[in-house]
Design a protein around this motif. Sequence first.
Motif, short mmCIF file in Angstrom:
data_model
loop_
_atom_site.label_atom_id
_atom_site.label_comp_id
_atom_site.label_asym_id
_atom_site.label_seq_id
_atom_site.Cartn_x
_atom_site.Cartn_y
_atom_site.Cartn_z
N GLU A 191 0.84 -1.21 0.00
CA GLU A 191 0.00 0.00 0.00
C GLU A 191 0.87 1.26 0.00
O GLU A 191 0.60 2.22 -0.72
CB GLU A 191 -0.84 0.06 1.29
N HIS A 192 1.90 1.23 0.85
CA HIS A 192 2.77 2.41 0.95
C HIS A 192 3.49 2.67 -0.37
O HIS A 192 3.53 3.80 -0.85
CB HIS A 192 3.77 2.23 2.10
N ASP A 193 4.02 1.61 -0.96
CA ASP A 193 4.74 1.77 -2.23
C ASP A 193 3.80 2.25 -3.33
O ASP A 193 4.20 3.04 -4.19
CB ASP A 193 5.39 0.45 -2.65
N ALA A 213 2.44 6.46 -7.01
CA ALA A 213 1.46 7.37 -7.60
C ALA A 213 1.97 8.81 -7.53
O ALA A 213 1.84 9.58 -8.50
CB ALA A 213 0.12 7.24 -6.87
N ALA A 214 2.58 9.18 -6.40
CA ALA A 214 3.12 10.54 -6.25
C ALA A 214 4.26 10.77 -7.24
O ALA A 214 4.35 11.83 -7.88
CB ALA A 214 3.60 10.77 -4.82
N VAL A 215 5.11 9.77 -7.37
CA VAL A 215 6.25 9.89 -8.29
C VAL A 215 5.76 10.03 -9.73
O VAL A 215 6.20 10.90 -10.47
CB VAL A 215 7.21 8.68 -8.16
N ILE A 270 12.79 -1.20 2.40
CA ILE A 270 12.89 -2.21 1.35
C ILE A 270 11.64 -2.08 0.50
O ILE A 270 10.53 -1.89 1.01
CB ILE A 270 13.01 -3.62 1.98
N LEU A 271 11.81 -2.10 -0.82
CA LEU A 271 10.67 -1.86 -1.71
C LEU A 271 9.96 -3.17 -2.06
O LEU A 271 10.58 -4.23 -2.11
CB LEU A 271 11.16 -1.19 -2.99
N SER A 272 8.66 -3.07 -2.32
CA SER A 272 7.88 -4.23 -2.76
C SER A 272 8.36 -4.66 -4.14
O SER A 272 8.87 -3.84 -4.91
CB SER A 272 6.40 -3.87 -2.81
N MET A 308 6.93 -2.52 -6.95
CA MET A 308 7.60 -1.22 -7.15
C MET A 308 8.92 -1.41 -7.90
O MET A 308 9.24 -0.65 -8.81
CB MET A 308 7.83 -0.59 -5.77
N VAL A 309 9.68 -2.42 -7.49
CA VAL A 309 10.98 -2.67 -8.13
C VAL A 309 10.77 -3.00 -9.60
O VAL A 309 11.46 -2.47 -10.47
CB VAL A 309 11.73 -3.82 -7.41
#
Length: 209
Positions: free
Chosen positions: A66-68, A73-75, A91-93, A96-97
């Motif tokens: 959820e956080h990623d 979305a912001a990026v 650590i990224l999901s 996301m990676v």
Amino acid sequence: LAKVAVLVSGSGTNMAALLYASRLPDSPYEIVLVASNDPNAGGLSLAEAEGIPTFALSHKGMSREEHDQAMDAAVRSSGAEYIALAGYMRILSDEMVTRWEGRMLNIHPSLLPKYKGLKTHERALEAGDEFCGTSVHLVTSELDGGQVLGQAPVAIMDSDTPETLAYRVKLAEHQLYPRVLADFVSRPFDSGWLLERVRALAMALPEAE
Ligand code: GAR
């Protein structure tokens, strides 16, 4: 100019180095967003003072995915084409990676592949190493394991503590990261990488009946 989003969790001195280098003549990139998982990160206030759009969202009480998704979305709404992790201590999901594969860089305070993970300065001192240093690498699902794009060594002195060493490593980082990022966004289009991705996707598709 290539558009870059910088993700920070702390003081953001590497973000500052990337930003000030981007304002020199001939910089091939600009910073369009500074985002953080810590609303109190020093790097955010600095970016605000410098007139760079910021985004903050604490990861507390949220799943990693959820956080990623919210960070992503912001990026994306900032128009960024690249992400530079600069002391982003999450650590990224996998999602996301994968989404940013080939377009996300990280800076790590060791000469990779030595000392992946945390407490790199302590480990170099304990091992009695003559040198430590810093590496900029592509982010993959293997922690600190992606292709190394550039490195800078830093000599270790007998009098060093983890803190004095970390300070000098940061001085080296501030020289290295802007240069590697500038080279990276200026590189010719990598059709080999795209071909690999298309092949991998085709392999993942179910066989046609
Ligand atoms: C930097 O030394 C960076 O290499 C390190 O955190 C510091 C951030 O400093 N990153 C990691 O350890 C990533 N695992 P800064 O906020 O002053 O740029």
